[in-house]
Design an enzyme around this catalytic site. Sequence first.
Site, PDB file in Angstrom:
ATOM      1  N   ASP A 141       3.627   1.801  -4.593  1.00 21.55           N
ATOM      2  CA  ASP A 141       2.711   2.212  -4.950  1.00 21.55           C
ATOM      3  C   ASP A 141       2.597   1.560  -6.464  1.00 21.55           C
ATOM      4  O   ASP A 141       3.611   1.029  -7.253  1.00 21.55           O
ATOM      5  CB  ASP A 141       3.563   3.907  -5.687  1.00 21.55           C
ATOM      6  CG  ASP A 141       2.375   4.560  -6.622  1.00 21.55           C
ATOM      7  OD1 ASP A 141       1.324   3.947  -7.218  1.00 21.55           O
ATOM      8  OD2 ASP A 141       2.444   6.090  -6.605  1.00 21.55           O
ATOM      9  N   VAL A 142       1.268   1.054  -6.734  1.00 23.10           N
ATOM     10  CA  VAL A 142       1.020   0.189  -7.763  1.00 23.10           C
ATOM     11  C   VAL A 142       1.308   0.811  -9.258  1.00 23.10           C
ATOM     12  O   VAL A 142       1.455   0.230 -10.417  1.00 23.10           O
ATOM     13  CB  VAL A 142      -0.286  -0.725  -7.897  1.00 23.10           C
ATOM     14  CG1 VAL A 142      -0.284  -1.267  -6.739  1.00 23.10           C
ATOM     15  CG2 VAL A 142      -1.219   0.356  -7.942  1.00 23.10           C
TER      16      VAL A 142
ATOM     17  N   ASN B 106      -6.171  -5.171  -5.562  1.00 26.79           N
ATOM     18  CA  ASN B 106      -7.423  -4.471  -5.090  1.00 26.79           C
ATOM     19  C   ASN B 106      -7.185  -2.989  -4.757  1.00 26.79           C
ATOM     20  O   ASN B 106      -8.119  -2.218  -4.675  1.00 26.79           O
ATOM     21  CB  ASN B 106      -7.576  -5.017  -3.334  1.00 26.79           C
ATOM     22  CG  ASN B 106      -8.510  -4.083  -2.765  1.00 26.79           C
ATOM     23  OD1 ASN B 106      -9.740  -4.048  -2.964  1.00 26.79           O
ATOM     24  ND2 ASN B 106      -7.906  -3.333  -1.753  1.00 26.79           N
TER      25      ASN B 106
ATOM     26  N   ASP C 234       0.838  -1.118   0.016  1.00 28.00           N
ATOM     27  CA  ASP C 234      -0.081   0.122  -0.187  1.00 28.00           C
ATOM     28  C   ASP C 234       0.700   1.175   0.053  1.00 28.00           C
ATOM     29  O   ASP C 234       2.010   1.089   0.396  1.00 28.00           O
ATOM     30  CB  ASP C 234      -0.845   0.159   1.151  1.00 28.00           C
ATOM     31  CG  ASP C 234      -2.145   0.826   1.066  1.00 28.00           C
ATOM     32  OD1 ASP C 234      -2.100   2.042   0.903  1.00 28.00           O
ATOM     33  OD2 ASP C 234      -3.353   0.127   1.079  1.00 28.00           O
TER      34      ASP C 234
ATOM     35  N   LYS D 151     -12.872  -0.319 -14.700  1.00 31.99           N
ATOM     36  CA  LYS D 151     -13.251  -1.355 -14.198  1.00 31.99           C
ATOM     37  C   LYS D 151     -13.609  -2.453 -15.476  1.00 31.99           C
ATOM     38  O   LYS D 151     -13.770  -3.568 -15.104  1.00 31.99           O
ATOM     39  CB  LYS D 151     -14.521  -1.291 -13.309  1.00 31.99           C
ATOM     40  CG  LYS D 151     -13.858  -0.408 -12.121  1.00 31.99           C
ATOM     41  CD  LYS D 151     -12.742  -1.363 -11.205  1.00 31.99           C
ATOM     42  CE  LYS D 151     -12.291  -0.720  -9.996  1.00 31.99           C
ATOM     43  NZ  LYS D 151     -11.198  -1.619  -9.226  1.00 31.99           N
TER      44      LYS D 151
ATOM     45  N   TYR E 106     -13.996   6.006 -14.273  1.00 30.38           N
ATOM     46  CA  TYR E 106     -13.842   4.875 -13.414  1.00 30.38           C
ATOM     47  C   TYR E 106     -14.414   3.687 -13.959  1.00 30.38           C
ATOM     48  O   TYR E 106     -13.835   2.469 -13.805  1.00 30.38           O
ATOM     49  CB  TYR E 106     -14.540   5.207 -12.053  1.00 30.38           C
ATOM     50  CG  TYR E 106     -14.652   4.074 -11.201  1.00 30.38           C
ATOM     51  CD1 TYR E 106     -13.262   3.786 -10.321  1.00 30.38           C
ATOM     52  CD2 TYR E 106     -15.721   3.575 -10.623  1.00 30.38           C
ATOM     53  CE1 TYR E 106     -13.601   2.729  -9.203  1.00 30.38           C
ATOM     54  CE2 TYR E 106     -15.641   2.613  -9.753  1.00 30.38           C
ATOM     55  CZ  TYR E 106     -14.577   2.027  -9.008  1.00 30.38           C
ATOM     56  OH  TYR E 106     -14.766   1.194  -8.312  1.00 30.38           O
TER      57      TYR E 106
ATOM     58  N   THR F 132     -17.167   1.766   2.856  1.00 33.29           N
ATOM     59  CA  THR F 132     -15.385   1.930   3.120  1.00 33.29           C
ATOM     60  C   THR F 132     -15.274   3.338   3.259  1.00 33.29           C
ATOM     61  O   THR F 132     -15.899   4.184   3.065  1.00 33.29           O
ATOM     62  CB  THR F 132     -14.721   1.401   1.818  1.00 33.29           C
ATOM     63  OG1 THR F 132     -14.714   2.214   0.924  1.00 33.29           O
ATOM     64  CG2 THR F 132     -15.235  -0.229   1.490  1.00 33.29           C
TER      65      THR F 132
ATOM     66  N   ALA G 148     -19.970   0.128  -1.548  1.00 34.49           N
ATOM     67  CA  ALA G 148     -19.445  -0.719  -0.139  1.00 34.49           C
ATOM     68  C   ALA G 148     -19.209   0.540   0.849  1.00 34.49           C
ATOM     69  O   ALA G 148     -18.384   1.467   0.380  1.00 34.49           O
ATOM     70  CB  ALA G 148     -18.100  -1.815  -0.514  1.00 34.49           C
TER      71      ALA G 148
HETATM   72  P1  NAD Z   1      -9.990   2.579   0.279  1.00 30.56           P
HETATM   73  O1  NAD Z   1      -9.645   3.926  -0.332  1.00 30.56           O
HETATM   74  O2  NAD Z   1     -10.714   2.201   1.530  1.00 30.56           O
HETATM   75  O3  NAD Z   1      -9.010   1.623   0.270  1.00 30.56           O
HETATM   76  C1  NAD Z   1      -8.105   1.659  -0.927  1.00 30.56           C
HETATM   77  C2  NAD Z   1      -6.717   1.487  -0.506  1.00 30.56           C
HETATM   78  O4  NAD Z   1      -5.898   1.593  -1.874  1.00 30.56           O
HETATM   79  C3  NAD Z   1      -6.124   2.309   0.289  1.00 30.56           C
HETATM   80  O5  NAD Z   1      -5.241   1.844   1.246  1.00 30.56           O
HETATM   81  C4  NAD Z   1      -5.012   3.176  -0.577  1.00 30.56           C
HETATM   82  O6  NAD Z   1      -3.835   3.551   0.190  1.00 30.56           O
HETATM   83  C5  NAD Z   1      -4.617   2.196  -1.365  1.00 30.56           C
HETATM   84  N1  NAD Z   1      -4.086   2.444  -2.663  1.00 30.56           N
HETATM   85  C6  NAD Z   1      -4.393   3.872  -3.358  1.00 30.56           C
HETATM   86  N2  NAD Z   1      -3.713   3.929  -4.703  1.00 30.56           N
HETATM   87  C7  NAD Z   1      -2.631   3.156  -4.409  1.00 30.56           C
HETATM   88  C8  NAD Z   1      -1.750   2.914  -5.147  1.00 30.56           C
HETATM   89  N3  NAD Z   1      -1.286   3.683  -6.207  1.00 30.56           N
HETATM   90  N4  NAD Z   1      -0.708   1.727  -4.729  1.00 30.56           N
HETATM   91  C9  NAD Z   1      -1.013   1.174  -3.826  1.00 30.56           C
HETATM   92  N5  NAD Z   1      -1.941   1.353  -3.025  1.00 30.56           N
HETATM   93  C10 NAD Z   1      -2.845   2.190  -3.291  1.00 30.56           C
HETATM   94  O7  NAD Z   1     -11.166   1.896  -0.958  1.00 30.56           O
HETATM   95  P2  NAD Z   1     -12.078   0.635  -1.158  1.00 30.56           P
HETATM   96  O8  NAD Z   1     -13.395   1.220  -1.171  1.00 30.56           O
HETATM   97  O9  NAD Z   1     -11.566  -0.126  -0.080  1.00 30.56           O
HETATM   98  O10 NAD Z   1     -11.642   0.268  -2.443  1.00 30.56           O
HETATM   99  C11 NAD Z   1     -10.769  -0.993  -2.904  1.00 30.56           C
HETATM  100  C12 NAD Z   1     -11.101  -1.569  -4.302  1.00 30.56           C
HETATM  101  O11 NAD Z   1     -12.607  -1.618  -4.170  1.00 30.56           O
HETATM  102  C13 NAD Z   1     -10.794  -0.510  -5.339  1.00 30.56           C
HETATM  103  O12 NAD Z   1     -10.241  -1.179  -6.502  1.00 30.56           O
HETATM  104  C14 NAD Z   1     -12.018   0.047  -5.463  1.00 30.56           C
HETATM  105  O13 NAD Z   1     -12.131   0.551  -7.097  1.00 30.56           O
HETATM  106  C15 NAD Z   1     -13.019  -1.370  -5.493  1.00 30.56           C
HETATM  107  N6  NAD Z   1     -14.299  -1.004  -5.208  1.00 30.56           N
HETATM  108  C16 NAD Z   1     -15.087   0.082  -4.322  1.00 30.56           C
HETATM  109  C17 NAD Z   1     -16.329  -0.142  -4.136  1.00 30.56           C
HETATM  110  C18 NAD Z   1     -16.784   0.829  -3.018  1.00 30.56           C
HETATM  111  O14 NAD Z   1     -17.826   1.062  -3.111  1.00 30.56           O
HETATM  112  N7  NAD Z   1     -15.862   1.149  -1.809  1.00 30.56           N
HETATM  113  C19 NAD Z   1     -17.225  -0.483  -5.229  1.00 30.56           C
HETATM  114  C20 NAD Z   1     -16.666  -1.398  -5.950  1.00 30.56           C
HETATM  115  C21 NAD Z   1     -15.501  -1.625  -6.112  1.00 30.56           C
END
Ligand code: NAD
Length: 252
Positions: A53-54, A80, A37, A149, A145, A180, A178
């Site tokens: 950083d990915v 993720n 992360d 996806k 976005y 979060t 979700a």
């Molecule tokens: P979040 O923001 O709570 O967590 C995301 C994490 O990814 C954070 O810890 C952040 O530091 C890390 N991150 C971001 N950019 C990064 C990078 N360049 N390199 C490494 N780490 C990085 O978000 P979340 O809601 O848990 O989302 C996680 C995944 O779920 C994402 O891919 C998102 O697209 C997907 N998603 C989320 C939802 C939603 O409603 N929350 C719905 C569908 C899909």
Amino acid sequence: MTDFEGLVAVVTGGASGIGLATAELLASRGATVAVLDLKPDNLPGELTGFRADVSSNDEVVAAIDTVVNRFGRIDVVVNNAGIGAQGDVSANDDDEWHRVLDINVVGMARVSRAALPHLRKSPSAAIINTCSIAAWAGLQARALYSASKGAVLSLTLAMATDHLADHIRVNCVCPGTADTPWVGRLLDTASDPEAERAALAARQPMGRLVSADEVANAIVYLASPLSASTTGTALAVDGGMYGLRPRGPVQK
Ligand code: NAD
């Protein structure tokens, strides 16, 4: 259950939300878990954080090398890490399009590419990509976005086919909205956060947001050695949003 005993899992974006819930569940089921992360801080004791950083190939390669030096193997990769983007197709400039696609799509390719030589040696290798309902449904004001996806969904299918011969299973989960920290940040920017939360909940047939634990459970199901015949699937965790069309709000 201890179905991940002896296995090492890498979870990108594992310091928050869905990734953190997944990392904790994998650890509780016996996996050694490496969280990659931007800020792998304040993690629970059973998780080990690695900064990466990915969007940086050098950082990803270095982090994967460090994980293997430390834990000796990689069996599971949860791609993720991801970021959001708002607006219609004209709302973001080229730089932002490249930035979001670089993190959400190319990031998954980078991590998978670095981990592949190690996954090929695993007796139960699995990659799980976090996709979204946005890959399937036309969501308003989510052009960039959704494009990212949609690419994740297609990438998942292509990778699942390519790596049949390697015995690496590749699947994705498609969460609805979700609850979060990400969505919390989104709501904070709304003029009426409570009304926005209610609208997002009402969009899902079950009438509520999905929990991070529910998405984690789906990811861990797909990652488990017990799911050895499951590859090339996209598992919806969306309160029915993909396929259900109830007439109005659902009441008991
Ligand atoms: P979040 O923001 O709570 O967590 C995301 C994490 O990814 C954070 O810890 C952040 O530091 C890390 N991150 C971001 N950019 C990064 C990078 N360049 N390199 C490494 N780490 C990085 O978000 P979340 O809601 O848990 O989302 C996680 C995944 O779920 C994402 O891919 C998102 O697209 C997907 N998603 C989320 C939802 C939603 O409603 N929350 C719905 C569908 C899909």
